[in-house]
Scaffold this motif. Sequence first.
Motif, PDB file in Angstrom:
ATOM      1  N   LEU A  22       3.429   8.039   6.558  1.00  0.00           N
ATOM      2  CA  LEU A  22       3.760   9.100   7.505  1.00  0.00           C
ATOM      3  C   LEU A  22       4.578  10.134   6.757  1.00  0.00           C
ATOM      4  O   LEU A  22       5.766   9.944   6.487  1.00  0.00           O
ATOM      5  CB  LEU A  22       4.543   8.532   8.697  1.00  0.00           C
ATOM      6  CG  LEU A  22       4.832   9.494   9.853  1.00  0.00           C
ATOM      7  CD1 LEU A  22       3.529   9.937  10.511  1.00  0.00           C
ATOM      8  CD2 LEU A  22       5.750   8.845  10.877  1.00  0.00           C
ATOM      9  N   GLN A  23       3.929  11.248   6.410  1.00  0.00           N
ATOM     10  CA  GLN A  23       4.613  12.275   5.630  1.00  0.00           C
ATOM     11  C   GLN A  23       5.603  13.068   6.485  1.00  0.00           C
ATOM     12  O   GLN A  23       6.719  13.343   6.056  1.00  0.00           O
ATOM     13  CB  GLN A  23       3.567  13.228   5.015  1.00  0.00           C
ATOM     14  CG  GLN A  23       2.520  12.537   4.171  1.00  0.00           C
ATOM     15  CD  GLN A  23       3.097  11.912   2.898  1.00  0.00           C
ATOM     16  OE1 GLN A  23       4.154  12.304   2.416  1.00  0.00           O
ATOM     17  NE2 GLN A  23       2.397  10.922   2.367  1.00  0.00           N
ATOM     18  N   ALA A  24       5.193  13.447   7.693  1.00  0.00           N
ATOM     19  CA  ALA A  24       6.053  14.240   8.592  1.00  0.00           C
ATOM     20  C   ALA A  24       6.804  13.280   9.509  1.00  0.00           C
ATOM     21  O   ALA A  24       6.255  12.777  10.496  1.00  0.00           O
ATOM     22  CB  ALA A  24       5.219  15.226   9.399  1.00  0.00           C
ATOM     23  N   LYS A  25       8.058  13.003   9.182  1.00  0.00           N
ATOM     24  CA  LYS A  25       8.846  12.063   9.977  1.00  0.00           C
ATOM     25  C   LYS A  25       9.168  12.606  11.372  1.00  0.00           C
ATOM     26  O   LYS A  25       9.551  11.849  12.264  1.00  0.00           O
ATOM     27  CB  LYS A  25      10.153  11.742   9.247  1.00  0.00           C
ATOM     28  CG  LYS A  25       9.954  11.103   7.880  1.00  0.00           C
ATOM     29  CD  LYS A  25       9.137   9.837   7.968  1.00  0.00           C
ATOM     30  CE  LYS A  25       9.085   9.107   6.622  1.00  0.00           C
ATOM     31  NZ  LYS A  25       8.335   9.882   5.616  1.00  0.00           N
TER      32      LYS A  25
ATOM     33  N   TRP B 126       5.251   2.795  13.327  1.00  0.00           N
ATOM     34  CA  TRP B 126       5.140   3.310  11.962  1.00  0.00           C
ATOM     35  C   TRP B 126       5.162   2.163  10.939  1.00  0.00           C
ATOM     36  O   TRP B 126       4.305   2.072  10.051  1.00  0.00           O
ATOM     37  CB  TRP B 126       6.283   4.296  11.716  1.00  0.00           C
ATOM     38  CG  TRP B 126       6.466   4.747  10.301  1.00  0.00           C
ATOM     39  CD1 TRP B 126       5.481   4.965   9.373  1.00  0.00           C
ATOM     40  CD2 TRP B 126       7.705   5.022   9.657  1.00  0.00           C
ATOM     41  NE1 TRP B 126       6.035   5.379   8.185  1.00  0.00           N
ATOM     42  CE2 TRP B 126       7.392   5.422   8.332  1.00  0.00           C
ATOM     43  CE3 TRP B 126       9.036   4.994  10.055  1.00  0.00           C
ATOM     44  CZ2 TRP B 126       8.393   5.775   7.419  1.00  0.00           C
ATOM     45  CZ3 TRP B 126      10.021   5.350   9.139  1.00  0.00           C
ATOM     46  CH2 TRP B 126       9.693   5.738   7.847  1.00  0.00           C
TER      47      TRP B 126
ATOM     48  N   ASP C 136      -0.909  11.886   9.770  1.00  0.00           N
ATOM     49  CA  ASP C 136       0.263  12.324  10.537  1.00  0.00           C
ATOM     50  C   ASP C 136      -0.142  12.804  11.930  1.00  0.00           C
ATOM     51  O   ASP C 136       0.521  12.494  12.930  1.00  0.00           O
ATOM     52  CB  ASP C 136       0.995  13.441   9.795  1.00  0.00           C
ATOM     53  CG  ASP C 136       1.661  12.944   8.522  1.00  0.00           C
ATOM     54  OD1 ASP C 136       1.669  11.718   8.295  1.00  0.00           O
ATOM     55  OD2 ASP C 136       2.180  13.782   7.764  1.00  0.00           O
TER      56      ASP C 136
ATOM     57  N   ALA D 185       7.110  13.364  13.483  1.00  0.00           N
ATOM     58  CA  ALA D 185       6.150  12.791  14.430  1.00  0.00           C
ATOM     59  C   ALA D 185       6.740  11.615  15.191  1.00  0.00           C
ATOM     60  O   ALA D 185       6.232  11.248  16.255  1.00  0.00           O
ATOM     61  CB  ALA D 185       4.892  12.354  13.681  1.00  0.00           C
TER      62      ALA D 185
END
Length: 218
Positions: free
Chosen positions: A170-173, A139, A94, A175
């Motif tokens: 991608l865990q934290a969108k 992404w 991320d 970003a």
Amino acid sequence: MTAPQTPSENQPPEEPHQPQAAPAEGSGATVEPGGAPEFARELREGVLIALAVAVSGVVLGVLWAWLAPRIPLIADTHNVYLKNTEGEEAIGADGTFALLAFGFGVVTAAVVFLVRRRGGIPLVVSLAVGGLLGAVLGWVTGMWLGPTPDVVAHAKQVGAGVVFDGPLRLQAKGALLAWPIAAMLTQIVLTGLFGPRDPELDGPVVPDWSGHHQPPVG
């Protein structure tokens, strides 16, 4: 004695009325109220800029798939486990995406400013929309270029007890917002520092309160 002249005799002869010439065909001159041609031109340029910025998201995806840390997995005959239970590879993926997206936002905004040499709300909106689309495209491209998302099939392929790479995710969108935010901030800063300036007056402006306005000389 002479007869008094009538008022019509004292006036100079009237000139024949000349109709205004219409713009010639093919001259490119258009008369539209409200600055419609300028708005249409800015709209076309904004769409082209947004598309060009969005397409560059493919490069972001390639770099992310190349630079992001891998998540090591291991499987037995029944389940798949993380090799390092306290590993920070997912957070690193991320962070790598966010840093790359921020850098792409700065670079794309700087390139657009060097080409246009001016700012404006349409340009900032184009950079923001194009940056968001580019981040989403990067992404998707990175996940497509990374390891397969079918973890079970991958584990069966490598065999039990063999370490293999997990899928790139991608865990934290949030970003995804790094690119448009960086592009908008860069465009605003560059416009404020190097953008065109309004012409300065030579002296203080004194308002005329007398009510008499003299026509311009010449």
